[in-house]
Motif scaffolding. Structure first.
Motif, mmCIF file in Angstrom:
data_model
loop_
_atom_site.group_PDB
_atom_site.id
_atom_site.type_symbol
_atom_site.label_atom_id
_atom_site.label_comp_id
_atom_site.label_asym_id
_atom_site.label_seq_id
_atom_site.Cartn_x
_atom_site.Cartn_y
_atom_site.Cartn_z
ATOM 1 N N LEU A 119 2.103 -1.653 -3.118
ATOM 2 C CA LEU A 119 1.010 -1.795 -2.149
ATOM 3 C C LEU A 119 0.140 -3.003 -2.455
ATOM 4 O O LEU A 119 -0.158 -3.821 -1.572
ATOM 5 C CB LEU A 119 0.167 -0.523 -2.135
ATOM 6 N N LEU A 120 -0.280 -3.123 -3.688
ATOM 7 C CA LEU A 120 -1.212 -4.198 -4.055
ATOM 8 C C LEU A 120 -0.510 -5.552 -4.155
ATOM 9 O O LEU A 120 -0.974 -6.553 -3.599
ATOM 10 C CB LEU A 120 -1.897 -3.856 -5.383
ATOM 11 N N GLY A 121 0.618 -5.601 -4.855
ATOM 12 C CA GLY A 121 1.315 -6.868 -5.033
ATOM 13 C C GLY A 121 1.913 -7.389 -3.743
ATOM 14 O O GLY A 121 1.787 -8.588 -3.427
ATOM 15 N N GLY A 122 2.545 -6.520 -2.982
ATOM 16 C CA GLY A 122 3.137 -6.945 -1.717
ATOM 17 C C GLY A 122 2.103 -7.483 -0.756
ATOM 18 O O GLY A 122 2.299 -8.529 -0.117
ATOM 19 N N THR A 123 0.987 -6.778 -0.633
ATOM 20 C CA THR A 123 -0.079 -7.213 0.276
ATOM 21 C C THR A 123 -0.638 -8.574 -0.138
ATOM 22 O O THR A 123 -0.839 -9.467 0.707
ATOM 23 C CB THR A 123 -1.203 -6.176 0.305
ATOM 24 N N PRO A 175 -3.914 -1.461 2.845
ATOM 25 C CA PRO A 175 -3.048 -1.141 1.706
ATOM 26 C C PRO A 175 -3.800 -1.003 0.383
ATOM 27 O O PRO A 175 -3.366 -0.250 -0.491
ATOM 28 C CB PRO A 175 -2.077 -2.330 1.660
ATOM 29 N N VAL A 176 -4.897 -1.737 0.230
ATOM 30 C CA VAL A 176 -5.687 -1.611 -1.005
ATOM 31 C C VAL A 176 -6.256 -0.193 -1.111
ATOM 32 O O VAL A 176 -6.193 0.451 -2.168
ATOM 33 C CB VAL A 176 -6.816 -2.658 -1.034
ATOM 34 N N LEU A 177 -6.814 0.308 -0.006
ATOM 35 C CA LEU A 177 -7.329 1.679 0.002
ATOM 36 C C LEU A 177 -6.203 2.690 -0.190
ATOM 37 O O LEU A 177 -6.387 3.719 -0.853
ATOM 38 C CB LEU A 177 -8.061 1.951 1.315
ATOM 39 N N ALA A 178 -5.030 2.396 0.380
ATOM 40 C CA ALA A 178 -3.886 3.292 0.211
ATOM 41 C C ALA A 178 -3.473 3.381 -1.256
ATOM 42 O O ALA A 178 -3.122 4.460 -1.751
ATOM 43 C CB ALA A 178 -2.706 2.808 1.068
ATOM 44 N N GLY A 215 6.227 -11.487 -2.048
ATOM 45 C CA GLY A 215 5.567 -10.387 -1.358
ATOM 46 C C GLY A 215 6.550 -9.382 -0.813
ATOM 47 O O GLY A 215 6.309 -8.169 -0.847
ATOM 48 N N THR A 216 7.689 -9.859 -0.319
ATOM 49 C CA THR A 216 8.707 -8.955 0.216
ATOM 50 C C THR A 216 9.318 -8.098 -0.879
ATOM 51 O O THR A 216 9.516 -6.895 -0.711
ATOM 52 C CB THR A 216 9.806 -9.754 0.935
ATOM 53 N N VAL A 217 9.607 -8.711 -2.029
ATOM 54 C CA VAL A 217 10.190 -7.963 -3.147
ATOM 55 C C VAL A 217 9.213 -6.917 -3.663
ATOM 56 O O VAL A 217 9.572 -5.739 -3.848
ATOM 57 C CB VAL A 217 10.620 -8.918 -4.275
ATOM 58 N N LEU A 218 7.966 -7.332 -3.905
ATOM 59 C CA LEU A 218 6.970 -6.380 -4.402
ATOM 60 C C LEU A 218 6.653 -5.314 -3.355
ATOM 61 O O LEU A 218 6.523 -4.128 -3.676
ATOM 62 C CB LEU A 218 5.697 -7.116 -4.809
#
Length: 378
Positions: free
Chosen positions: A245-249, A336-339, A270-273
């Motif tokens: 969630l954090l890295g991809g975003t 996504p950060v809140l998720a 971003g796609t991989v994370l």
């Protein structure tokens, strides 16, 4: 961007169709509904080739998307009900890889749109090639053993008090998972749907260029999906999902603010994370009883679709106002950060726990181990 965002958001009303499919699956079985949804989804997609305008295309896509969502939900439920407890997340990751391959195959034929103004219609006919295989699979696919063991009146009913307690537990789980899905897709849906427009209008890519970019930046996601499935089964779901969630975003956000090599590198990373969030996909089938599993997952997807529609509308309007996608995605990145916070603080850990332990109201097939314990709180 606003018009495109509105159209893409309206198409997501197809979730109503998906809810009908999954509701029937909880009472009539997984196999028949899965096969029917798959074939009808292909037929609805093919109708798009006859579209006289955007309204007709949007209507056929609404139905096709709803059937496809219902099919996807049932595949995940089916897999979770049949896989052993130590490989459910890995199984979901393999299914995600197969789904990504199917989505990629649609991109393979995108360059046809450059050959003729009507070439885009061919893309909607390609799925017809899958009909014979779908029919064959439907004939050979057995019914889920857990569905068969838990059909209404197949097992002794629980007491009123225990039924009430189980409903409250499932209600809390439903709220938790639906909220996380909404927050994730507020960002993820527009990040995916607006990519082609971003590359074409803001970076000057042709249809062929978009195809190459999509294939070369998305294909490495298979690494993340595979790793996520393995780690989620061996190390646990929550940490893997939070990193995704954090890295991809973060990196996808950088990609929408970049150009050239930096955009390519950020998009790949971003796609991989981001693909690590596949670890979240197993929670829906795991945390609900067999009699409610498909319906509950349909409701979770519904809230996720609401998040998608919200993100598409917000990003479309903000992109028009700012004249750029970067600032628009910065706003919705809070989702996504809140998720991630929600996952780390509130989600139970379900790795290597039998479904009947997580859902004590289900009939025991003999595989539930006594050393497992239902997660606390939810």
């Amino acid at each position: 961007a606003t018009a495109q965002g509105v159209t893409l958001a309206v198409v997501r009303l197809g979730i109503v169709v998906a809810l009908g499919v999954v509701a029937l699956a909880d009472s009539h079985g997984r196999r028949r509904l899965l096969t029917a949804a798959a074939i009808l989804a292909v037929a609805s997609t093919a109708l798009g080739a006859l579209s006289p305008g955007l309204w007709f295309l949007g209507g056929t896509q609404l139905v096709a998307r709803g059937l496809t969502m219902g099919m996807g939900i049932l595949i995940g439920v089916f897999a979770a009900e049949e896989l052993p407890r130590g490989s459910r997340a890995y199984g979901v990751s393999v299914l995600a890889l197969c789904a990504a391959l199917g989505a990629g195959m649609a991109v393979w034929v995108l360059p046809v749109a450059d050959l003729d103004p009507r070439g885009w219609r061919v893309i909607y006919l390609v799925p017809l090639l899958a009909v014979p295989a779908l029919v064959g699979i439907g004939r050979r696919l057995p019914e889920s053993r857990r569905f068969t063991a838990n059909v209404p009146d197949a097992t002794a009913t629980a007491t009123g008090r225990s039924q009430g307690a189980l409903r409250r537990i499932e209600g809390r789980r439903l709220l938790l998972l639906a909220t996380a899905a909404f927050l994730l897709l507020v960002f993820a849906a527009p990040a995916s749907q607006f990519q082609n427009d971003f590359l074409r209008e803001h970076r000057g890519y042709s249809a062929t260029g978009i195809t190459l970019f999509t294939l070369m930046t998305s294909t490495p996601a298979g690494i993340g999906i595979f790793v996520a499935g393995r780690l989620a089964d061996t190390r646990g779901r929550r940490g893997v999902a939070a990193v995704g969630l954090l890295g991809g975003t973060a990196f996808i956000l950088v990609a929408y603010h970049s150009a050239g090599v930096a955009m390519w590198a950020a998009s790949v990373t971003g796609t991989v994370l981001g693909s690590l969030t596949v670890a979240l996909g197993v929670y829906g089938p795991e945390l609900f009883s067999t009699r409610h599993r498909a319906r509950a997952n349909g409701l979770i997807v519904t809230l996720g679709v609401a998040g998608s529609a919200t993100g598409l509308l917000v990003v479309g309007m903000l992109a028009d106002r700012f004249g750029s996608y970067g600032p628009a995605f910065t706003v919705v990145a809070i989702g996504p950060v809140l998720a991630a916070v929600l996952v780390l603080r509130c989600f139970p850990e379900t790795a290597r726990v039998e479904l009947e332990v997580l859902n004590p109201g289900d009939a025991d097939l003999g595989g539930a181990s006594s050393d497992g314990a239902a997660p606390d709180g939810t």
